[in-house]
Design an enzyme around this catalytic site. Structure first.
Site, PDB file in Angstrom:
ATOM      1  N   HIS A  90       0.817  -1.214   0.000  1.00  0.00           N
ATOM      2  CA  HIS A  90       0.000   0.000   0.000  1.00  0.00           C
ATOM      3  C   HIS A  90       0.852   1.266   0.000  1.00  0.00           C
ATOM      4  O   HIS A  90       0.370   2.342  -0.334  1.00  0.00           O
ATOM      5  CB  HIS A  90      -0.925   0.022   1.222  1.00  0.00           C
ATOM      6  CG  HIS A  90      -1.853  -1.147   1.302  1.00  0.00           C
ATOM      7  ND1 HIS A  90      -2.930  -1.302   0.454  1.00  0.00           N
ATOM      8  CD2 HIS A  90      -1.867  -2.228   2.111  1.00  0.00           C
ATOM      9  CE1 HIS A  90      -3.572  -2.420   0.743  1.00  0.00           C
ATOM     10  NE2 HIS A  90      -2.946  -3.003   1.746  1.00  0.00           N
ATOM     11  N   HIS A 117       6.254   6.399   6.417  1.00  0.00           N
ATOM     12  CA  HIS A 117       5.739   5.934   5.128  1.00  0.00           C
ATOM     13  C   HIS A 117       5.223   7.143   4.361  1.00  0.00           C
ATOM     14  O   HIS A 117       5.139   8.240   4.907  1.00  0.00           O
ATOM     15  CB  HIS A 117       4.638   4.880   5.319  1.00  0.00           C
ATOM     16  CG  HIS A 117       3.454   5.399   6.062  1.00  0.00           C
ATOM     17  ND1 HIS A 117       3.355   5.344   7.449  1.00  0.00           N
ATOM     18  CD2 HIS A 117       2.324   6.024   5.642  1.00  0.00           C
ATOM     19  CE1 HIS A 117       2.214   5.895   7.834  1.00  0.00           C
ATOM     20  NE2 HIS A 117       1.568   6.315   6.757  1.00  0.00           N
ATOM     21  N   HIS A 119       2.549   8.822   1.012  1.00  0.00           N
ATOM     22  CA  HIS A 119       1.367   8.737   0.155  1.00  0.00           C
ATOM     23  C   HIS A 119       1.590   9.689  -1.011  1.00  0.00           C
ATOM     24  O   HIS A 119       2.056  10.808  -0.817  1.00  0.00           O
ATOM     25  CB  HIS A 119       0.113   9.135   0.930  1.00  0.00           C
ATOM     26  CG  HIS A 119      -0.138   8.297   2.157  1.00  0.00           C
ATOM     27  ND1 HIS A 119      -0.928   7.163   2.131  1.00  0.00           N
ATOM     28  CD2 HIS A 119       0.313   8.420   3.426  1.00  0.00           C
ATOM     29  CE1 HIS A 119      -0.949   6.629   3.354  1.00  0.00           C
ATOM     30  NE2 HIS A 119      -0.208   7.371   4.156  1.00  0.00           N
ATOM     31  N   HIS A 142       4.484  10.575   6.512  1.00  0.00           N
ATOM     32  CA  HIS A 142       4.033  10.442   7.900  1.00  0.00           C
ATOM     33  C   HIS A 142       5.119   9.762   8.714  1.00  0.00           C
ATOM     34  O   HIS A 142       5.506   8.632   8.403  1.00  0.00           O
ATOM     35  CB  HIS A 142       2.744   9.613   7.978  1.00  0.00           C
ATOM     36  CG  HIS A 142       1.580  10.251   7.285  1.00  0.00           C
ATOM     37  ND1 HIS A 142       0.496   9.533   6.836  1.00  0.00           N
ATOM     38  CD2 HIS A 142       1.342  11.553   6.973  1.00  0.00           C
ATOM     39  CE1 HIS A 142      -0.369  10.364   6.281  1.00  0.00           C
ATOM     40  NE2 HIS A 142       0.129  11.597   6.346  1.00  0.00           N
TER      41      HIS A 142
END
Length: 307
Positions: A90, A117, A119, A142
């Site tokens: 993900h 991680h 996004h 994050h």
């Protein structure tokens, strides 16, 4: 018009295909890969339908200044550590030894870093999870922390304020950010899901802003942005973005989901605020006022120039 047709097409696809048990992002969903898109994450975990979910759109004029939101104290953020980077299906994730801590910044205790991680969108397109006055940035990092006295995330997540996440936006730059070379290089080795490779020695400090550029931030109570969506997060979203070149941003889109498709658009849409108050640090207002003053001075000088 194209956007409207795209939304209608996706809606019809989701209605024709029955969602599966796992959760996914819209860019993953097909009839051959049936999964729960963000609007149906509560089917995967009911907490995702909670009242205080993340991310959110931060409306700056509705934020409230909080004098307790002083500069953070970063301990061992400069310390070099060795770790690995993983494609977890993900996102890409870097585990962090529990040595680096944060305190101050309106936090009532210290928190230790656990992992980070990211996004992102599609080849540098909009991809941040949080937005500022509706503006979506190309990417968001994050850094996840848990209260220092906890030994594992599972326990920390049971505490309503057990987790503190620092959120950093990225912006497109004309030149590469060489501090990110170890991360960008490692992406080539983890394209496939569960790909894992060792990272060259690095520090958290080299991946974030200088401390003088981290005094302007927003604070609110929210949740994890992936299932189980647990509402135990104290969120800090920094105002100033980190620069990366177009090529560096695009490198993240070469990573793959577990079906081999490019990992793009791995962000959750913004969630309703539901009456929550978003706070801002004092320096956020000062910087905004200073920027406004500079703009007014520049305008006045432009008007005073002879034709």
């Amino acid at each position: 018009m194209k956007l409207i047709l795209s939304v209608i097409w996706l809606a019809s696809l989701w209605s024709l295909c029955t969602g599966g048990g796992d959760w996914c992002y819209p860019s993953q969903f097909t009839c051959n890969h049936q999964c729960n898109v963000p609007e149906k994450w509560d089917h995967a975990n009911r907490d995702c339908a909670g009242k205080y979910q993340s991310p959110i759109n931060i409306v700056t004029r509705k934020t409230l200044k909080d004098d307790l939101l002083t500069p953070f104290e970063f301990k061992n953020y400069q310390q070099i550590f060795r770790s690995s980077i993983k494609n977890n299906g993900h996102s890409v994730q870097v585990n962090i030894p529990h040595l680096s801590t944060i305190s101050g910044g309106g936090l009532f205790t210290s928190y230790k870093a656990v992992q980070l991680h990211l996004h992102w969108g599609n080849n540098g397109g909009p991809g941040s999870e949080h937005t500022i006055d509706g503006e979506q940035f190309p990417m968001e990092m994050h850094i996840v922390h848990m209260k220092s006295h906890y030994s594992d995330l599972t326990t920390a997540l049971r505490d309503p304020e057990g987790i503190a996440v620092l959120g950093f936006f990225y912006e497109r730059s004309n030149s590469a950010n060489r501090k990110y070379d170890p991360v960008i290089s490692a992406l080539r080795s983890i394209k496939a899901t569960n790909g894992n490779t060792s990272m060259p020695p690095l520090s958290l400090a080299q991946l974030i802003l200088s401390e003088r550029n981290m005094t302007s931030y927003y604070r609110y109570k929210g949740s994890l942005t992936t299932p189980g969506c647990t509402e135990s997060v104290v969120w800090t979203v920094f105002e100033k973005p980190i620069p990366l070149s177009q090529d560096q941003l695009s490198a993240f889109s070469e990573v793959q989901f577990n079906d081999g498709k490019h990992m793009i658009g791995n962000f959750r849409p913004v969630q309703p605020l539901n009456g929550r108050q978003v706070f801002r640090s004092g320096s956020t207002v000062m910087m905004s006022s200073f920027s406004l003053l500079l703009a007014m001075v520049a305008m006045a000088m432009g008007l005073s120039k002879p034709n």
